[in-house]
Write a protein that holds these residues in place. Sequence first.
Motif, PDB file in Angstrom:
ATOM      1  N   LEU A 235       0.815  -1.222   0.000  1.00  0.00           N
ATOM      2  CA  LEU A 235       0.000   0.000   0.000  1.00  0.00           C
ATOM      3  C   LEU A 235       0.848   1.272   0.000  1.00  0.00           C
ATOM      4  CD1 LEU A 235      -3.037  -0.973   2.279  1.00  0.00           C
ATOM      5  CD2 LEU A 235      -2.785  -1.137  -0.196  1.00  0.00           C
ATOM      6  N   PRO A 236       1.905   1.362   0.824  1.00  0.00           N
ATOM      7  CA  PRO A 236       2.762   2.559   0.710  1.00  0.00           C
ATOM      8  C   PRO A 236       3.423   2.680  -0.664  1.00  0.00           C
ATOM      9  CG  PRO A 236       3.165   1.414   2.784  1.00  0.00           C
ATOM     10  CD  PRO A 236       2.305   0.509   1.950  1.00  0.00           C
ATOM     11  N   LEU A 237       3.786   1.531  -1.268  1.00  0.00           N
ATOM     12  CA  LEU A 237       4.420   1.576  -2.587  1.00  0.00           C
ATOM     13  C   LEU A 237       3.446   2.050  -3.659  1.00  0.00           C
ATOM     14  CD1 LEU A 237       6.668  -1.638  -2.726  1.00  0.00           C
ATOM     15  CD2 LEU A 237       7.363   0.740  -2.458  1.00  0.00           C
ATOM     16  N   ILE A 238       2.191   1.599  -3.581  1.00  0.00           N
ATOM     17  CA  ILE A 238       1.182   2.043  -4.547  1.00  0.00           C
ATOM     18  C   ILE A 238       1.026   3.558  -4.481  1.00  0.00           C
ATOM     19  CG2 ILE A 238      -1.283   1.997  -5.090  1.00  0.00           C
ATOM     20  CD1 ILE A 238      -1.246  -0.980  -4.198  1.00  0.00           C
ATOM     21  N   GLU A 239       0.922   4.075  -3.284  1.00  0.00           N
ATOM     22  CA  GLU A 239       0.767   5.529  -3.119  1.00  0.00           C
ATOM     23  C   GLU A 239       1.994   6.257  -3.647  1.00  0.00           C
ATOM     24  OE1 GLU A 239      -0.511   8.786   0.296  1.00  0.00           O
ATOM     25  OE2 GLU A 239       0.025   6.747   0.881  1.00  0.00           O
ATOM     26  N   LEU A 240       3.176   5.714  -3.368  1.00  0.00           N
ATOM     27  CA  LEU A 240       4.423   6.342  -3.808  1.00  0.00           C
ATOM     28  C   LEU A 240       4.532   6.360  -5.328  1.00  0.00           C
ATOM     29  CD1 LEU A 240       7.259   7.462  -3.011  1.00  0.00           C
ATOM     30  CD2 LEU A 240       8.068   5.086  -3.056  1.00  0.00           C
ATOM     31  N   CYS A 241       4.158   5.248  -5.956  1.00  0.00           N
ATOM     32  CA  CYS A 241       4.349   5.104  -7.410  1.00  0.00           C
ATOM     33  C   CYS A 241       3.238   5.759  -8.223  1.00  0.00           C
ATOM     34  CB  CYS A 241       4.440   3.624  -7.783  1.00  0.00           C
ATOM     35  SG  CYS A 241       5.834   2.768  -7.028  1.00  0.00           S
ATOM     36  N   CYS A 242       2.047   5.884  -7.668  1.00  0.00           N
ATOM     37  CA  CYS A 242       0.896   6.357  -8.442  1.00  0.00           C
ATOM     38  C   CYS A 242       0.503   7.793  -8.123  1.00  0.00           C
ATOM     39  CB  CYS A 242      -0.301   5.430  -8.218  1.00  0.00           C
ATOM     40  SG  CYS A 242       0.005   3.733  -8.758  1.00  0.00           S
ATOM     41  N   THR A 243       1.276   8.466  -7.308  1.00  0.00           N
ATOM     42  CA  THR A 243       0.993   9.869  -6.998  1.00  0.00           C
ATOM     43  C   THR A 243       1.726  10.757  -7.986  1.00  0.00           C
ATOM     44  OG1 THR A 243       0.741   9.378  -4.647  1.00  0.00           O
ATOM     45  CG2 THR A 243       1.143  11.677  -5.248  1.00  0.00           C
ATOM     46  N   PRO A 244       1.014  11.535  -8.803  1.00  0.00           N
ATOM     47  CA  PRO A 244       1.684  12.425  -9.763  1.00  0.00           C
ATOM     48  C   PRO A 244       2.654  13.360  -9.053  1.00  0.00           C
ATOM     49  CG  PRO A 244      -0.670  12.338 -10.198  1.00  0.00           C
ATOM     50  CD  PRO A 244      -0.456  11.633  -8.893  1.00  0.00           C
TER      51      PRO A 244
END
Length: 1019
Positions: free
Chosen positions: A650-659
């Motif tokens: 979940l932290p990685l998703i937020e990190l990778c998908c935040t413009p």
Amino acid sequence: MDLNIDSLVTVLTVAAGKERGANQKASENQLKQWETVSGYHFLLQSVYLNVEYPLQIRWLAVICLKNGVEKYWRSTRVNAISKEEKFEIKRHFFNLLDESNDQLAIQNAHALARVCRFDFPAEWPTLFEEIAGLLESNSRNIVKLHNLLLMTNQILKTLASIRIGRARAAMQNKVTVVVPHLVQLYKGFFNHWTSDGSFNTAVMEVGYLCLKNLRRAIVDGYEYPHRDAVVVEFFQLSLQHFQKLLLLHESSQLPLLERYLKAYVKLYTNLVNDNVVAFVMMPDSYQIFMTMLSLLESKASEIYNSEENEFWEQLAIKMVSNLKKLTAFGYKKGAVMLKQRNDQSEVRGAAEMVATQFFNLQLVEHLVDLLITWYMKLRASDLESWSIEPEEWVNEQLQVSWEYQIRPCAENYFQDLVSYFKPQLSGFILRKIESVLSDDSADILTKDSVLAVFQLSANAISESCNFDQLFRNFFLPEALKDVPLENKLVKRRICLIASEWIPIQGSKETRLEMYQLIIQFLKESPINDRVVKLTAVQTLQHLIDDWEFRKYQFQPFLTETVAGLLGLLKGLEFTESKIFVLKVLSVLIERTNPLVSEQELLQIMTMIPAMWDESNNANEMIVKNSLMRVLRDLTIALNSNSNKTYPIVLPLIELCCTPGSDLYALLCEDGLELWGAVLKHLPTTVAVPDQIINLFPLTVSALSNWTEILPTVLQLVRSYAMLDFKLYETEKGLEILKILGGYLTSMRDDSIYLTSSLIETLVLQNQDSAQVVENITESGLFAEMVQYLTRESQTPNCEIKMSLPLLRLVHKNPVQFLGLLTRVTDTNLATKLNSLIESLINLLKLVYDSKIRKLFVLALFSFYDPAIFKEYLPKDQNSDLDYQIQNMSPESAVSLVLSTNFSNILFLATHLLEEVNENEQGDCEAYHKPSSYEDDDLTLIEQDQDETNEYALEYKLPPSAEKLRYNELIFKLDPVHRINTKGLIKYKMDSLSGIKGYQGLLASVDGETLEQLQMMINK
């Protein structure tokens, strides 16, 4: 500043200065401003042509001229150069042929070639005649001729690259004007520098440029070069000169001499690649072929033993490529030829010549023997690289293209030979293998080469030998020997052999033994170095990706294989190696799902944070992509336990998908796939974590920025609809619907299906709140869906799919639907309703899926409610329906539309009742079969699979949480499974019996339809 020659020279002087400053910047800006001023480019040419100016100024002037031609020469460009200025520029291009600076001459040649690309033939029809005249008049001036040949070469190169338009065809019509001059010059200069043995560099250079121009002119300038007498004469001469220079090269390895030899080989190579028939039909083609073969044989030892001089190796690659092309042409009887499809007799003759004269059996066997003996063997340098940098060496073997290194090139050509000459070579190859492997005196590199032959001959000799027996009796014992150097080579080669042979002939038992052998190779051992381990991983990839792979057979080896891969990963240094092993690990998890235990999956996950931190430098950043894919496959494999990955993913998703984040550009696509996997497999037994809900707003930027992977993003937003439809009652939900409305008309089929499924999901779940429907309408998506269905049909399958959410809206509340239709139509409601109903009826006629047919019938019958259908109004046969509608009250107009379409709807309903046998609740077996009703991701779970049959389960995966949610949603709320069609029709007919004109309504229906319907309802 006014533009004139003096001001231009002043500005160029400052701009060309070595020290950068404000004055230089101002001068560069001034040059930019002058680009659009009439006469500027001619003045640039004038500065270049004046040898009294300093070299730096002339250099900058010709560069600016070249760039200006690119930007402003076309007449359609804004601020295009005028016709008069173009004429003057073209008139002076050849004024300075005695330029002594090669670099300036080359830049001028580039500028001229760009002009020719635009102006030839329409604006410069005499180009080739001018060149021919200049070649003749300057034939005794070496400097002028040198520069003129540079220009001619650039012109030919540029015109040959044009594939659309008249330029290439015009060049082929005109090149015959120039070629005779080039041939004469070439002969004169060649005889000059070879006769006196002086090796005059200037003379050699001009002769080389003649040869270079001829190479381009012959290959690209003639459609049938073998029919031109001048070309044929030169081609014969080229062979004589090629052979002569080969002898000269034995005593003098001048670089310019080697460039000549490369040019001859390149001439033959380009002609073979571009027009193999023309090459074969040349008088000396067979002699050229034999010369190349003789060179490959005579230089084999030198190429094998000396790698410092790449000259012969590069020539050998070109020559093997020529043989490869000729072999394919002869074997396929010219079928590969398209260029000369109108000259089939010539093509057949050339193919027959190649098949019978060039490649007789004795020559083919000799060629195979040559490849095995020299070109397919590992070199001493390979062993040295293996020992010093094993990872780097393996990566090169995995990535190298056969066109650039001689061993891969030879191996590629060998595979062609054994494929084309399978009956003739199979016995020869088997005897060769047997003789070398039984010879105890043969060195290990020779044995390895012969084993490579066995590896690459799998398709050709598989019918002549028993691989299972060979594996058990020879390869397996060899692989288990404890002889360090020899064993490493043998282990690597056995892995490569298994990759080729097992998919063709390997039995189940051989596969199992190879799985065990791979595990042995992955274990820590002095003999199992990284080359052996990485090659074993390569074989593992081939076997698990194979069509015959059975995951239940592989299950006993899973634990040790995973442990071996993880152990290997810890010791790797190179980025490419890590990516390769991670890729295989990812494929292994995917192909064996759900057999990898939870413990092993979590063990894999624990190594990811450390590898993530190690890959923070720029060179290893790409490893993070592979780690994200492993996490995706882990999440899918964990399925109902996927929530155990949340602390990491979940932290990685937020990190990778935040413009705006540092990793957004590199990892967002992988992040979206991982995100989708998390949502799809979010356990049904746990509440949706707030962290996942908080990620929802990022779907807006994903939809806006990642349209190239729109299906991936749409699957993700649909998953959110399945988890919590109320998210689409929010502002972010409205924004998503607005974006979808804007995309709808340009979506591909797969995106249309997903958008339809998303809206269906929202409508099905939204039983009480009207906000979701309001957002669908306010966003413009509803209007776009109606427009999509009422346009002239272009893709019926997409329109049928897009109709499903609208049908659900109609069935849910037809009165509300008419209200929505009123809001989005710019015409009369009844007109729009009629257009929509007609479209739906036409689509229903194309539907063969029982579930979809029922949804159509349920929705269309929903309109026939007394609250909407007030009375039967027959259509006036003498007037247009739209005209009648315009002169009625809205309620009457709607009744007229429904009256007009009632007969068709009732007729189609009877067809549905004929093909299904519903129970009292309205369900039936036909509604449970996988069909186009669901997309691939949400196919209804079948309940009757044989749980005891291993092969029945081989391709079956446990249902994802999303499938379980979908099943529950469908069976709980979908009217297709909950409403009895007969009962509904009977109820509707009874309800309509009270409307005004009911008997007229029945009279409008075909009697046979009424009779059949009555019989079915009472059945």
